[in-house]
Write an enzyme that holds these catalytic residues in place. Structure first.
Site, PDB file in Angstrom:
ATOM      1  N   ASP A 128     -69.235 -26.394  15.818  1.00 37.11           N
ATOM      2  CA  ASP A 128     -68.197 -26.578  17.488  1.00 37.11           C
ATOM      3  C   ASP A 128     -66.957 -27.351  16.585  1.00 37.11           C
ATOM      4  O   ASP A 128     -66.066 -27.497  17.577  1.00 37.11           O
ATOM      5  CB  ASP A 128     -68.803 -27.713  18.408  1.00 37.11           C
ATOM      6  CG  ASP A 128     -68.864 -28.817  17.893  1.00 37.11           C
ATOM      7  OD1 ASP A 128     -68.850 -29.217  16.699  1.00 37.11           O
ATOM      8  OD2 ASP A 128     -69.600 -29.820  18.587  1.00 37.11           O
ATOM      9  N   GLU A 132     -70.673 -34.043  13.913  1.00 41.48           N
ATOM     10  CA  GLU A 132     -71.430 -34.882  14.740  1.00 41.48           C
ATOM     11  C   GLU A 132     -72.307 -35.953  13.917  1.00 41.48           C
ATOM     12  O   GLU A 132     -72.409 -35.720  12.717  1.00 41.48           O
ATOM     13  CB  GLU A 132     -72.394 -34.168  15.805  1.00 41.48           C
ATOM     14  CG  GLU A 132     -73.492 -33.210  14.936  1.00 41.48           C
ATOM     15  CD  GLU A 132     -73.052 -31.634  14.436  1.00 41.48           C
ATOM     16  OE1 GLU A 132     -73.550 -31.031  14.001  1.00 41.48           O
ATOM     17  OE2 GLU A 132     -71.897 -31.561  14.363  1.00 41.48           O
ATOM     18  N   ASP A 167     -55.064 -22.951  -4.243  1.00 37.53           N
ATOM     19  CA  ASP A 167     -55.235 -24.238  -4.040  1.00 37.53           C
ATOM     20  C   ASP A 167     -56.523 -24.704  -4.834  1.00 37.53           C
ATOM     21  O   ASP A 167     -56.778 -25.839  -5.231  1.00 37.53           O
ATOM     22  CB  ASP A 167     -55.091 -24.509  -2.762  1.00 37.53           C
ATOM     23  CG  ASP A 167     -53.812 -24.491  -2.162  1.00 37.53           C
ATOM     24  OD1 ASP A 167     -52.968 -24.685  -2.652  1.00 37.53           O
ATOM     25  OD2 ASP A 167     -53.696 -24.266  -0.676  1.00 37.53           O
ATOM     26  N   ASP A 178     -53.374 -28.399   3.122  1.00 39.58           N
ATOM     27  CA  ASP A 178     -54.468 -28.007   2.241  1.00 39.58           C
ATOM     28  C   ASP A 178     -55.570 -28.652   2.824  1.00 39.58           C
ATOM     29  O   ASP A 178     -56.891 -28.028   2.727  1.00 39.58           O
ATOM     30  CB  ASP A 178     -54.331 -28.414   0.825  1.00 39.58           C
ATOM     31  CG  ASP A 178     -55.212 -27.789   0.038  1.00 39.58           C
ATOM     32  OD1 ASP A 178     -55.685 -26.561   0.312  1.00 39.58           O
ATOM     33  OD2 ASP A 178     -55.558 -28.036  -1.104  1.00 39.58           O
ATOM     34  N   ASP A 181     -57.690 -26.688   5.535  1.00 38.26           N
ATOM     35  CA  ASP A 181     -58.637 -25.547   5.119  1.00 38.26           C
ATOM     36  C   ASP A 181     -59.928 -25.831   4.691  1.00 38.26           C
ATOM     37  O   ASP A 181     -60.720 -25.235   4.558  1.00 38.26           O
ATOM     38  CB  ASP A 181     -57.761 -24.864   3.891  1.00 38.26           C
ATOM     39  CG  ASP A 181     -56.618 -24.179   4.265  1.00 38.26           C
ATOM     40  OD1 ASP A 181     -56.273 -24.117   5.435  1.00 38.26           O
ATOM     41  OD2 ASP A 181     -55.826 -24.257   3.093  1.00 38.26           O
ATOM     42  N   ASP A 347     -54.364   1.867  -2.219  1.00 37.66           N
ATOM     43  CA  ASP A 347     -55.176   1.664  -3.247  1.00 37.66           C
ATOM     44  C   ASP A 347     -55.139   0.414  -3.988  1.00 37.66           C
ATOM     45  O   ASP A 347     -56.106  -0.127  -4.890  1.00 37.66           O
ATOM     46  CB  ASP A 347     -54.780   2.981  -4.381  1.00 37.66           C
ATOM     47  CG  ASP A 347     -55.327   4.175  -3.936  1.00 37.66           C
ATOM     48  OD1 ASP A 347     -56.017   4.330  -2.910  1.00 37.66           O
ATOM     49  OD2 ASP A 347     -54.709   5.150  -4.276  1.00 37.66           O
ATOM     50  N   ASP A 385     -52.051 -20.446   4.123  1.00 38.73           N
ATOM     51  CA  ASP A 385     -52.687 -19.634   4.895  1.00 38.73           C
ATOM     52  C   ASP A 385     -52.692 -18.453   4.663  1.00 38.73           C
ATOM     53  O   ASP A 385     -52.862 -17.440   5.947  1.00 38.73           O
ATOM     54  CB  ASP A 385     -52.422 -20.052   6.441  1.00 38.73           C
ATOM     55  CG  ASP A 385     -52.811 -21.490   6.877  1.00 38.73           C
ATOM     56  OD1 ASP A 385     -53.467 -22.164   6.250  1.00 38.73           O
ATOM     57  OD2 ASP A 385     -52.332 -21.959   7.895  1.00 38.73           O
ATOM     58  N   HIS A 467     -61.838   9.254  -3.001  1.00 41.96           N
ATOM     59  CA  HIS A 467     -61.547   8.413  -1.988  1.00 41.96           C
ATOM     60  C   HIS A 467     -62.455   8.763  -0.755  1.00 41.96           C
ATOM     61  O   HIS A 467     -61.902  10.034  -0.146  1.00 41.96           O
ATOM     62  CB  HIS A 467     -60.223   7.863  -1.894  1.00 41.96           C
ATOM     63  CG  HIS A 467     -59.840   7.155  -3.170  1.00 41.96           C
ATOM     64  ND1 HIS A 467     -58.386   6.879  -3.065  1.00 41.96           N
ATOM     65  CD2 HIS A 467     -60.169   7.028  -4.422  1.00 41.96           C
ATOM     66  CE1 HIS A 467     -58.063   6.420  -4.166  1.00 41.96           C
ATOM     67  NE2 HIS A 467     -59.393   6.483  -5.201  1.00 41.96           N
ATOM     68  N   ASP A 469     -61.216   8.131   2.209  1.00 40.49           N
ATOM     69  CA  ASP A 469     -60.272   8.372   3.273  1.00 40.49           C
ATOM     70  C   ASP A 469     -59.605   9.682   2.798  1.00 40.49           C
ATOM     71  O   ASP A 469     -58.760  10.055   3.787  1.00 40.49           O
ATOM     72  CB  ASP A 469     -58.900   7.163   3.144  1.00 40.49           C
ATOM     73  CG  ASP A 469     -58.104   7.381   2.021  1.00 40.49           C
ATOM     74  OD1 ASP A 469     -58.542   8.097   0.951  1.00 40.49           O
ATOM     75  OD2 ASP A 469     -57.220   6.492   1.699  1.00 40.49           O
ATOM     76  N   CYS A 639     -52.853   6.772   1.921  1.00 36.63           N
ATOM     77  CA  CYS A 639     -52.818   6.347   0.916  1.00 36.63           C
ATOM     78  C   CYS A 639     -51.679   5.436   0.550  1.00 36.63           C
ATOM     79  O   CYS A 639     -51.639   4.499  -0.375  1.00 36.63           O
ATOM     80  CB  CYS A 639     -52.982   7.617  -0.411  1.00 36.63           C
ATOM     81  SG  CYS A 639     -54.405   8.555   0.175  1.00 36.63           S
TER      82      CYS A 639
END
Length: 658
Positions: A128, A132, A167, A178, A181, A347, A385, A467, A469, A639
């Protein structure tokens, strides 16, 4: 960790000292401290101690001078626990008295001085966002809406310009950002100002987990690396009542041989005699799972479009910029001093993200193809980030199938009763019975190890580039299903051309305005080699169609076939005209390769067909001319572009166990 117990040895006349962690039970064999011939014992605890006698015949108890005596047997044990933390060292006490047969006064006495402390190693086990206190399920990790267990992010972004590549692996925290994170971990202590001599706190991990996480702790206002990598333990300073704050980072994504679970332990150590190794008298355990990399399907909302600027794609770039602008999204152009002539933005990399209850950020997965664009992900994207990860393969193993036009993700689906709320990864491979090209093992292993987007391998080795795609994509739909699978279809194209011929348009020509051989509808339909090659191409696509229907839980109503034709080049297929399935999807705006189909009544019949096909889905089609700059170089719009998208709203840890 509740329910721990340990045994103490008591000798006659001894004043034993011990530390008792609240929630644990201490056990004493009272015979060990009794003189020979003694038959009875009594005890007197201070109010902060609960005590229980085991294996003593209660019916034989007696009271002398107001003192209850318990009969001694060889199996008699006394168990006790402290109920409150000590305010001073040794403020808990139990006095034992031993009585001989028929004696009214004790023959001898022994005693235990106890110091009670409360100790727990705590993490955000209920997910959460708050650490805790002493969650009873913090040592295990379970999936699902009611699951428990803490989560770590791989610290793969770069918050400080002084960091190394990322990092993760720094020895000090170079930026306060930092810390955000990392996952907080607290060693909570309540007890006297000092522990008795010979007791120490130790934070430690196994050698197996050492490469996978790092732990930081503040010293002189600087957060310093104290556990992880080559450091297996850290002697923590006992502070009496208070909290020791630690920050934990992941260093490695789940991968082959590593399931993503790591464990941290905190022990209270006891030294009885100088020179003798310390022994743990209490251990608390927490378990983290390192968050997987989640790749985003093209039905999620775009954030930013990426495209290269090269010498010959000025007009293509202009049309892409107009499309992105009209769709109201951002665009980032990679110029030639970075791309060095490499135009294949799709790619080179794939976008995803990582997510924990306390933080989420995008991550770029860098392909092992390492073309001239190889510096773009780490040079232009890695930053605060914005994470970066790659998998390195031997150059001899890398094929075209390791480019990430060969890595797509479905929208969320349910198949065979199993839910995939984050979709499923789709990668191209060779035919099951062949020894053809496959995505390199290190990348496949990595994708499978993330677990939350269970990969599907399709058959793409029939294509020259190879590929996924090149024959499939997904578009959003405004209904409960939420999407459609779009497949390239030679059969549909030949049927459309047959209809046009029957309508009297057999002389309509393709490729008008291009310096290329012109083909009429009639000539295409009457050229046997084209028809036969496309029967083969359709067969290959249908093989994949059946896999996708089964593995994604799709019906024919969920599939849209759009016209496409292929030609074989040394038994491998390439697009005959710009391949419309290789599109960019920006919400309801589609950027589709301009097919240069037969012109009938001044419009392209293939464009008209596709516009009508997508109209019920409220999708807007923009046809982009990519013939010279991409199609002739064996690629199309998809592509040459890439899209970073918003993450799923669904929290991956709430999945039923994948």
């Amino acid at each position: 960790m509740q329910g721990q117990s340990r045994t103490l040895r008591l000798d006659r006349g001894q004043r034993l000292q011990a530390v008792c962690v609240l929630g644990t039970t201490l056990s004493i064999d009272v015979n060990g401290g009794s003189p020979p011939e003694c038959k009875w014992f009594s005890f007197r605890p201070t109010p902060n101690i609960e005590i229980e006698v085991l294996n003593s015949d209660a019916s034989q108890q007696k009271v002398i001078n107001g003192v209850k005596l318990w009969p001694l047997s060889k199996k008699t044990l006394v168990e006790f626990r402290m109920t409150t933390p000590s305010t001073e060292t040794n403020d808990g006490k139990i006095t034992f008295a031993y009585y001989g047969k028929g004696s009214d006064a004790p023959v001898d006495k022994a005693g235990i001085y106890l110091t009670g402390i409360e100790m727990s190693l705590d993490v955000d086990a209920d997910r959460d966002g708050t650490v805790e206190k002493n969650n009873p399920r913090k040592a295990t990790w379970t999936w699902g809406p009611e699951g428990q267990g803490a989560i770590l992010l791989v610290n793969c972004d770069k918050d400080s310009m002084f960091s190394r590549t990322v990092d993760g692996g720094d020895n000090i925290v170079l930026s306060k950002a930092d810390l955000l994170d990392m996952s907080r971990m607290l060693l909570r202590i309540q007890g006297p100002e000092k522990l008795p001599t010979g007791y120490h706190l130790l934070l430690y991990i196994s050698a197996t987990d050492a490469p996978n996480l790092g732990v930081f702790h503040q010293h002189n206002k600087v957060y310093t690396h104290v556990v992880g990598r080559e450091k297996l333990f850290y002697k923590a300073r006992y502070t009496g009542t208070g909290e020791l704050e630690f920050y934990v980072e992941g260093l490695r994504f789940p991968d082959e041989g590593f399931n993503g679970l790591v464990t941290v332990k905190a022990s209270l150590l006891e030294t009885q005699v100088e020179g003798i190794p310390e022994t743990p008298i209490f251990t608390d355990v927490v378990t983290f799972r390192i968050a997987p990399l989640i790749i985003t399907p093209n039905t999620l909302e775009p954030v930013e479009v990426y495209v290269c600027s090269v010498k010959d794609n000025y007009l293509f770039l202009k049309e892409i910029k107009n499309l992105v602008s009209e769709a109201n999204y951002k665009i980032r152009i990679c110029f030639e001093y970075v791309n060095r002539g490499d135009r294949w933005m799709q790619d080179e990399m794939e976008f995803g993200y990582i997510h924990a209850p306390h933080k989420s950020f995008p991550v770029v997965l860098d392909s092992p193809r390492d073309g001239e664009l190889k510096d773009f992900p780490i040079r232009e994207l890695l930053g605060p980030d914005f994470g970066y990860v790659t998998r390195v393969a031997a150059s001899s193993e890398v094929t075209s199938l390791d480019s990430f036009g060969n890595l797509e993700v479905s929208p969320p689906v349910t198949a065979a009763g199993k839910k995939y709320p984050l979709g499923r990864i789709l990668i191209g491979s060779s035919f099951p019975t062949s020894s053809g090209r496959r995505m390199t093992k290190v990348v496949r292993d990595f994708l499978y190890a993330q677990r939350v987007q269970s990969p599907i391998e399709l058959f793409t080795d029939w294509l020259l580039v190879g590929h996924v795609d090149e024959f499939m994509t997904f578009v959003p739909a405004p209904d409960q299903k939420g999407f459609r699978l779009v497949l390239a279809s030679p059969a549909t194209c030949l049927r459309v051309f047959q209809e046009k011929k029957q309508e009297g348009h057999g002389d309509a020509t393709m490729f008008q305005g291009l310096e290329t051989k012109r083909w009429t509808v009639t000539k295409i339909l009457s050229t046997d080699v084209i028809v036969q090659e496309n029967i083969y191409a359709q067969h290959c696509i249908d093989w994949n169609r059946d896999i996708l229907k089964k593995e994604l839980g799709l019906t024919e109503e969920d599939i849209i076939d759009i016209p496409a034709l292929f030609r074989l080049h040394k038994d491998e297929a390439v697009a005959f005209f710009p391949n419309m399935v290789n599109m960019i999807v920006l919400g309801k705006d589609l950027g589709i390769p301009k097919p240069y189909g037969p012109i009938i009544k001044e419009t392209c019949s293939l464009e008209d067909y596709v516009v009508e096909l997508f109209k019920p889905l409220e999708l807007k089609c923009t046809f982009i001319d990519d013939v010279v700059s991409y199609h002739k170089k064996l690629g199309e719009v998809h592509c040459g572009t890439n899209v970073r998208r918003k993450p799923f709203s669904f929290k991956w840890w709430q999945m039923e166990q994948p």
